[in-house]
Write an enzyme that holds these catalytic residues in place. Structure first.
Site, PDB file in Angstrom:
ATOM      1  N   CYS A 109       0.682  -1.149   0.102  1.00  0.00           N
ATOM      2  CA  CYS A 109      -0.141   0.004  -0.157  1.00  0.00           C
ATOM      3  C   CYS A 109       0.692   1.217  -0.104  1.00  0.00           C
ATOM      4  O   CYS A 109       1.655   1.702  -0.842  1.00  0.00           O
ATOM      5  CB  CYS A 109      -0.816  -0.080   1.394  1.00  0.00           C
ATOM      6  SG  CYS A 109      -2.533   0.820   0.851  1.00  0.00           S
ATOM      7  N   HIS A 137      -3.445  -4.722   1.672  1.00  0.00           N
ATOM      8  CA  HIS A 137      -2.801  -5.119   2.969  1.00  0.00           C
ATOM      9  C   HIS A 137      -2.635  -6.656   3.138  1.00  0.00           C
ATOM     10  O   HIS A 137      -3.809  -6.888   3.734  1.00  0.00           O
ATOM     11  CB  HIS A 137      -3.555  -4.258   4.156  1.00  0.00           C
ATOM     12  CG  HIS A 137      -3.332  -3.042   4.189  1.00  0.00           C
ATOM     13  ND1 HIS A 137      -2.517  -2.401   5.062  1.00  0.00           N
ATOM     14  CD2 HIS A 137      -3.836  -1.959   3.189  1.00  0.00           C
ATOM     15  CE1 HIS A 137      -2.358  -1.160   5.116  1.00  0.00           C
ATOM     16  NE2 HIS A 137      -3.101  -0.635   4.070  1.00  0.00           N
ATOM     17  N   GLU A 162      -1.123  -8.143   5.498  1.00  0.00           N
ATOM     18  CA  GLU A 162      -0.868  -8.325   6.906  1.00  0.00           C
ATOM     19  C   GLU A 162      -2.110  -8.417   7.661  1.00  0.00           C
ATOM     20  O   GLU A 162      -2.050  -9.021   8.797  1.00  0.00           O
ATOM     21  CB  GLU A 162       0.254  -7.311   7.385  1.00  0.00           C
ATOM     22  CG  GLU A 162      -0.232  -5.986   7.784  1.00  0.00           C
ATOM     23  CD  GLU A 162      -0.727  -5.127   6.750  1.00  0.00           C
ATOM     24  OE1 GLU A 162      -0.683  -5.707   5.518  1.00  0.00           O
ATOM     25  OE2 GLU A 162      -1.105  -3.932   6.926  1.00  0.00           O
TER      26      GLU A 162
END
Ligand code: GLN
Length: 187
Positions: A74, A167, A169
């Site tokens: 990002c 994202h 994660e």
């Protein structure tokens, strides 16, 4: 793990689950100790400013040009690109990926969305979360599109540099971190 600002804690959790020790990088001395780097999501304008005030931009640029494996997510993708559209005029990027990105191309925070992506090298789709995500508007011939969403590149690779608009994660799916570590960072 670049830890100047943004969503770095969950990346460190993912590294821990994969049995890799992640160091928080805030200075050039920290940077000298890592074999690979993740640049998190957050605010690319702020990260650019902090990279300069911490005198980290120049050493990191040298490391990236020297082949340091980097995974930018990002805002991290924005920092790795060659040109930023809708950025701040003083915002800097590393030019590690021959591509133009537009900040917030998918809209504002409330237009954040999730979708399942087919990713080259993964057997099953990856659930991707897009939060004020950058859009890739132009790609050089050396950039490989590893995944796209509705025809737009969202995961790109060039040499030792990988970057996602989304994202990876925030879900507990560590496959992209593993892919980065195993196939790019050689861990
Ligand atoms: N829009 C942010 C920026 O320009 C990136 C958003 C994110 O990292 N989730 O830096």
């Amino acid at each position: 793990m670049l830890a100047l600002q943004g969503a770095f804690a969950l990346h460190l959790d993912a590294l821990g689950r994969l049995g890799v020790e992640g160091l928080e990088v805030r200075t050039a001395t920290d940077l000298a100790q890592v074999d690979a780097l993740i640049m998190p999501g957050g605010e690319s304008t702020t990260m650019s400013m902090l990279l300069e005030s911490q005198q980290l931009f120049a050493p990191l640029n040298t490391a990236i040009q020297g082949g340091l494996p980097v995974f930018g997510t990002c805002a991290g993708m924005i920092l790795l690109s060659a040109e930023i559209l809708d950025g701040r005029s003083d915002q800097r990027c590393f030019g590690a990926l021959d591509m133009k990105v537009r900040r917030n191309a998918y809209g504002t925070q409330i237009e954040s969305f999730e979708t399942d992506l087919d990713v080259a090298g993964l057997d099953e789709p990856f659930h991707a979360v897009f939060i004020r995500a950058p859009g890739v508007e132009a790609l050089g011939p050396g950039v490989e599109v590893v995944s796209s969403h509705q025809g737009e590149p969202v995961l790109c690779r060039s040499g030792a540099v990988l970057a996602s608009s989304f994202h990876p994660e925030v879900t507990n799916d560590d496959r992209l971190h593993r892919l980065f570590l195993e196939t790019i960072a050689g861990a």
